[in-house]
Scaffold this motif. Sequence first.
Motif, PDB file in Angstrom:
ATOM      1  N   LYS A  62       0.839  -1.205   0.000  1.00 14.50           N
ATOM      2  CA  LYS A  62       0.000   0.000   0.000  1.00 14.50           C
ATOM      3  C   LYS A  62       0.872   1.253   0.000  1.00 14.50           C
ATOM      4  O   LYS A  62       0.618   2.195  -0.760  1.00 14.50           O
ATOM      5  CB  LYS A  62      -0.912   0.001   1.225  1.00 14.50           C
ATOM      6  N   ALA A  63       1.911   1.272   0.817  1.00 13.78           N
ATOM      7  CA  ALA A  63       2.810   2.421   0.868  1.00 13.78           C
ATOM      8  C   ALA A  63       3.517   2.599  -0.473  1.00 13.78           C
ATOM      9  O   ALA A  63       3.705   3.735  -0.937  1.00 13.78           O
ATOM     10  CB  ALA A  63       3.827   2.243   1.992  1.00 13.78           C
ATOM     11  N   ASP A  64       3.894   1.499  -1.108  1.00 11.02           N
ATOM     12  CA  ASP A  64       4.563   1.570  -2.408  1.00 11.02           C
ATOM     13  C   ASP A  64       3.622   2.127  -3.474  1.00 11.02           C
ATOM     14  O   ASP A  64       4.026   2.954  -4.299  1.00 11.02           O
ATOM     15  CB  ASP A  64       5.058   0.177  -2.809  1.00 11.02           C
ATOM     16  N   ARG A  65       2.347   1.700  -3.441  1.00  9.40           N
ATOM     17  CA  ARG A  65       1.366   2.241  -4.398  1.00  9.40           C
ATOM     18  C   ARG A  65       1.205   3.750  -4.203  1.00  9.40           C
ATOM     19  O   ARG A  65       1.146   4.509  -5.178  1.00  9.40           O
ATOM     20  CB  ARG A  65       0.021   1.548  -4.230  1.00  9.40           C
ATOM     21  N   GLU A  66       1.104   4.174  -2.955  1.00  6.58           N
ATOM     22  CA  GLU A  66       0.953   5.609  -2.676  1.00  6.58           C
ATOM     23  C   GLU A  66       2.168   6.392  -3.163  1.00  6.58           C
ATOM     24  O   GLU A  66       2.040   7.481  -3.715  1.00  6.58           O
ATOM     25  CB  GLU A  66       0.735   5.835  -1.177  1.00  6.58           C
ATOM     26  N   ARG A  67       3.359   5.821  -2.940  1.00  7.73           N
ATOM     27  CA  ARG A  67       4.584   6.495  -3.390  1.00  7.73           C
ATOM     28  C   ARG A  67       4.597   6.604  -4.909  1.00  7.73           C
ATOM     29  O   ARG A  67       4.930   7.663  -5.467  1.00  7.73           O
ATOM     30  CB  ARG A  67       5.800   5.702  -2.905  1.00  7.73           C
ATOM     31  N   LYS A  68       4.190   5.548  -5.587  1.00  3.73           N
ATOM     32  CA  LYS A  68       4.161   5.576  -7.056  1.00  3.73           C
ATOM     33  C   LYS A  68       3.125   6.566  -7.582  1.00  3.73           C
ATOM     34  O   LYS A  68       3.364   7.243  -8.592  1.00  3.73           O
ATOM     35  CB  LYS A  68       3.879   4.174  -7.603  1.00  3.73           C
ATOM     36  N   LYS A  69       1.991   6.672  -6.891  1.00  2.00           N
ATOM     37  CA  LYS A  69       0.981   7.662  -7.283  1.00  2.00           C
ATOM     38  C   LYS A  69       1.545   9.071  -7.167  1.00  2.00           C
ATOM     39  O   LYS A  69       1.327   9.921  -8.048  1.00  2.00           O
ATOM     40  CB  LYS A  69      -0.266   7.544  -6.409  1.00  2.00           C
ATOM     41  N   GLN A  70       2.261   9.329  -6.080  1.00  4.05           N
ATOM     42  CA  GLN A  70       2.844  10.658  -5.865  1.00  4.05           C
ATOM     43  C   GLN A  70       3.867  10.972  -6.949  1.00  4.05           C
ATOM     44  O   GLN A  70       3.901  12.089  -7.481  1.00  4.05           O
ATOM     45  CB  GLN A  70       3.489  10.735  -4.470  1.00  4.05           C
ATOM     46  N   ILE A  71       4.689   9.994  -7.287  1.00  7.84           N
ATOM     47  CA  ILE A  71       5.681  10.195  -8.348  1.00  7.84           C
ATOM     48  C   ILE A  71       4.977  10.473  -9.676  1.00  7.84           C
ATOM     49  O   ILE A  71       5.380  11.364 -10.434  1.00  7.84           O
ATOM     50  CB  ILE A  71       6.610   8.969  -8.462  1.00  7.84           C
ATOM     51  N   ALA A  72       3.913   9.746  -9.956  1.00  3.40           N
ATOM     52  CA  ALA A  72       3.172   9.950 -11.205  1.00  3.40           C
ATOM     53  C   ALA A  72       2.569  11.348 -11.256  1.00  3.40           C
ATOM     54  O   ALA A  72       2.604  12.018 -12.305  1.00  3.40           O
ATOM     55  CB  ALA A  72       2.084   8.887 -11.342  1.00  3.40           C
ATOM     56  N   LEU A  73       2.021  11.830 -10.133  1.00  2.00           N
ATOM     57  CA  LEU A  73       1.458  13.177 -10.099  1.00  2.00           C
ATOM     58  C   LEU A  73       2.540  14.225 -10.338  1.00  2.00           C
ATOM     59  O   LEU A  73       2.331  15.191 -11.100  1.00  2.00           O
ATOM     60  CB  LEU A  73       0.781  13.435  -8.749  1.00  2.00           C
ATOM     61  N   GLU A  74       3.693  14.039  -9.729  1.00  2.00           N
ATOM     62  CA  GLU A  74       4.791  14.998  -9.921  1.00  2.00           C
ATOM     63  C   GLU A  74       5.251  15.016 -11.369  1.00  2.00           C
ATOM     64  O   GLU A  74       5.499  16.077 -11.940  1.00  2.00           O
ATOM     65  CB  GLU A  74       5.957  14.645  -8.989  1.00  2.00           C
ATOM     66  N   ARG A  75       5.366  13.846 -11.971  1.00  2.00           N
ATOM     67  CA  ARG A  75       5.802  13.783 -13.369  1.00  2.00           C
ATOM     68  C   ARG A  75       4.752  14.387 -14.298  1.00  2.00           C
ATOM     69  O   ARG A  75       5.092  15.040 -15.288  1.00  2.00           O
ATOM     70  CB  ARG A  75       6.080  12.334 -13.767  1.00  2.00           C
ATOM     71  N   THR A  76       3.486  14.183 -13.965  1.00  2.00           N
ATOM     72  CA  THR A  76       2.417  14.768 -14.778  1.00  2.00           C
ATOM     73  C   THR A  76       2.487  16.291 -14.707  1.00  2.00           C
ATOM     74  O   THR A  76       2.393  16.971 -15.740  1.00  2.00           O
ATOM     75  CB  THR A  76       1.041  14.289 -14.271  1.00  2.00           C
ATOM     76  N   GLU A  77       2.693  16.820 -13.522  1.00  3.86           N
ATOM     77  CA  GLU A  77       2.809  18.279 -13.365  1.00  3.86           C
ATOM     78  C   GLU A  77       4.015  18.814 -14.131  1.00  3.86           C
ATOM     79  O   GLU A  77       3.928  19.855 -14.799  1.00  3.86           O
ATOM     80  CB  GLU A  77       2.947  18.644 -11.888  1.00  3.86           C
ATOM     81  N   GLN A  78       5.133  18.112 -14.063  1.00  2.65           N
ATOM     82  CA  GLN A  78       6.317  18.551 -14.801  1.00  2.65           C
ATOM     83  C   GLN A  78       6.087  18.507 -16.301  1.00  2.65           C
ATOM     84  O   GLN A  78       6.492  19.422 -17.038  1.00  2.65           O
ATOM     85  CB  GLN A  78       7.526  17.649 -14.450  1.00  2.65           C
ATOM     86  N   ALA A  79       5.391  17.483 -16.776  1.00  2.00           N
ATOM     87  CA  ALA A  79       5.123  17.370 -18.204  1.00  2.00           C
ATOM     88  C   ALA A  79       4.182  18.473 -18.660  1.00  2.00           C
ATOM     89  O   ALA A  79       4.360  19.049 -19.739  1.00  2.00           O
ATOM     90  CB  ALA A  79       4.511  16.001 -18.502  1.00  2.00           C
ATOM     91  N   GLN A  80       3.181  18.807 -17.833  1.00  4.11           N
ATOM     92  CA  GLN A  80       2.246  19.872 -18.193  1.00  4.11           C
ATOM     93  C   GLN A  80       2.954  21.221 -18.228  1.00  4.11           C
ATOM     94  O   GLN A  80       2.665  22.046 -19.091  1.00  4.11           O
ATOM     95  CB  GLN A  80       1.077  19.885 -17.227  1.00  4.11           C
ATOM     96  N   LYS A  81       3.877  21.425 -17.317  1.00  5.39           N
ATOM     97  CA  LYS A  81       4.621  22.687 -17.325  1.00  5.39           C
ATOM     98  C   LYS A  81       5.536  22.770 -18.545  1.00  5.39           C
ATOM     99  O   LYS A  81       5.738  23.835 -19.103  1.00  5.39           O
ATOM    100  CB  LYS A  81       5.461  22.822 -16.054  1.00  5.39           C
ATOM    101  N   ALA A  82       6.094  21.636 -18.940  1.00  7.93           N
ATOM    102  CA  ALA A  82       6.992  21.615 -20.092  1.00  7.93           C
ATOM    103  C   ALA A  82       6.227  21.899 -21.401  1.00  7.93           C
ATOM    104  O   ALA A  82       6.772  22.472 -22.324  1.00  7.93           O
ATOM    105  CB  ALA A  82       7.684  20.257 -20.203  1.00  7.93           C
TER     106      ALA A  82
END
Length: 83
Positions: A62-82
Amino acid sequence: MAYRPMYEIEVKHGGLHKYRVIRGSDHYVVEQKAKAQQATWDEMWQKKLAAERKRQEKELEKADRERKKQIALERTEQAQKAI
């Protein structure tokens, strides 16, 4: 009336915090009952350990899934800014 000797064995299990005194007039029977009790408690302990391991594995997943979700959100935000 004849005197019959009594035998006694203390059986303990530290993990389960269990204690029992087994008494009887036949030394062999008392030993066998003590061995059977110890085997029962050992089996209970193994089941308890297995359940605890399974619970810990689920928590880690469960903790690993949450960590992966957070990483995905950060990457999505970076891609949108780019863009």
